[in-house]
Design a protein around this motif. Structure first.
Motif, PDB file in Angstrom:
ATOM      1  N   GLU A 193      -5.520   7.023   1.640  1.00 24.42           N
ATOM      2  CA  GLU A 193      -5.375   6.577   0.344  1.00 24.42           C
ATOM      3  C   GLU A 193      -5.034   5.090   0.033  1.00 24.42           C
ATOM      4  N   THR A 194      -5.285   4.589  -1.288  1.00 28.88           N
ATOM      5  CA  THR A 194      -4.966   2.984  -1.322  1.00 28.88           C
ATOM      6  C   THR A 194      -3.723   3.189  -1.929  1.00 28.88           C
ATOM      7  N   ILE A 195      -2.644   2.402  -1.253  1.00 27.99           N
ATOM      8  CA  ILE A 195      -1.043   2.423  -1.662  1.00 27.99           C
ATOM      9  C   ILE A 195      -0.990   0.807  -2.202  1.00 27.99           C
TER      10      ILE A 195
ATOM     11  N   ASP B 132       6.384   6.106   4.978  1.00 29.72           N
ATOM     12  CA  ASP B 132       7.080   7.216   4.059  1.00 29.72           C
ATOM     13  C   ASP B 132       6.028   8.218   3.742  1.00 29.72           C
TER      14      ASP B 132
ATOM     15  N   LYS C  95      -7.308  -1.913  -7.101  1.00 32.79           N
ATOM     16  CA  LYS C  95      -7.112  -0.490  -6.698  1.00 32.79           C
ATOM     17  C   LYS C  95      -7.841   0.548  -7.501  1.00 32.79           C
TER      18      LYS C  95
ATOM     19  N   GLU D  91       5.652  10.358   1.776  1.00 26.78           N
ATOM     20  CA  GLU D  91       5.052  10.739   0.371  1.00 26.78           C
ATOM     21  C   GLU D  91       3.613   9.835   0.392  1.00 26.78           C
ATOM     22  N   ASN D  92       3.524   8.538   1.139  1.00 26.68           N
ATOM     23  CA  ASN D  92       2.437   7.903   1.071  1.00 26.68           C
ATOM     24  C   ASN D  92       1.062   8.385   2.001  1.00 26.68           C
ATOM     25  N   ARG D  93       0.278   8.909   1.265  1.00 34.87           N
ATOM     26  CA  ARG D  93      -0.761   9.596   2.206  1.00 34.87           C
ATOM     27  C   ARG D  93      -1.888   8.881   2.787  1.00 34.87           C
TER      28      ARG D  93
ATOM     29  N   HIS E 104      -4.985  -3.779   5.168  1.00 30.29           N
ATOM     30  CA  HIS E 104      -4.362  -4.389   3.810  1.00 30.29           C
ATOM     31  C   HIS E 104      -5.302  -5.466   3.397  1.00 30.29           C
TER      32      HIS E 104
ATOM     33  N   ASN F  62     -10.142   5.950  -3.612  1.00 25.76           N
ATOM     34  CA  ASN F  62      -9.777   6.061  -2.292  1.00 25.76           C
ATOM     35  C   ASN F  62     -10.790   6.041  -1.400  1.00 25.76           C
TER      36      ASN F  62
ATOM     37  N   TRP G  14      -4.185   0.564   3.234  1.00 32.60           N
ATOM     38  CA  TRP G  14      -4.686   1.919   3.618  1.00 32.60           C
ATOM     39  C   TRP G  14      -4.281   2.370   4.931  1.00 32.60           C
TER      40      TRP G  14
ATOM     41  N   ALA H  44       6.473   1.507   3.116  1.00 34.93           N
ATOM     42  CA  ALA H  44       5.532   2.064   2.670  1.00 34.93           C
ATOM     43  C   ALA H  44       4.389   2.750   3.526  1.00 34.93           C
TER      44      ALA H  44
END
Length: 112
Positions: A89-91, A82, A35, A84-86, A19, A40, A104, A79
């Motif tokens: 990838e940058t979240i 979840d 970001k 849905e968060n891959r 992070h 990514n 990440w 986060a």
């Protein structure tokens, strides 16, 4: 440090993440700009963590190691785990009581 409880019971799911932590009134907007620059690209993420993160983990590219659900503060934990968060990838930006984060997910194993 954002570790909440090192011995969290329950799920056998695990994740490893890095992070970038910022605080202050303009932290969210700075992270939104970063970001876009990072996209990514993990190497860019790690370089930005080393340069900008307020967390001591920034020195190691923001790496937080491997942890389970419940080990991190709730918004961060949510986060990471979840679906849905891959991975890779940058979240974010995600807000916690420590400030604002870009995250990440390096790897995630969902057991539940």
């Amino acid at each position: 440090m954002i570790l909440k409880n090192i011995l969290a019971p329950g799920s056998s799911s695990t994740a490893a993440a890095s992070h970038i932590l910022m605080d202050g009134n303009d932290a969210k907007s700075k992270l939104e700009t970063l970001k876009k620059e990072i996209g990514n690209d993990y190497n860019k993420f790690a370089a930005c963590a080393a340069k900008y993160s307020k967390c001591p983990s920034g020195k190691s590219g923001g790496k937080l190691g491997t942890f389970r659900p419940g080990n991190m503060v709730p918004p961060f934990d949510k986060a990471i785990f979840d679906k849905e968060n891959r991975v890779g990838e940058t979240i974010g930006p995600i807000q916690t009581n420590f400030g604002w984060h870009l995250i990440w997910i390096e790897e995630r194993n969902l057991a539940d």
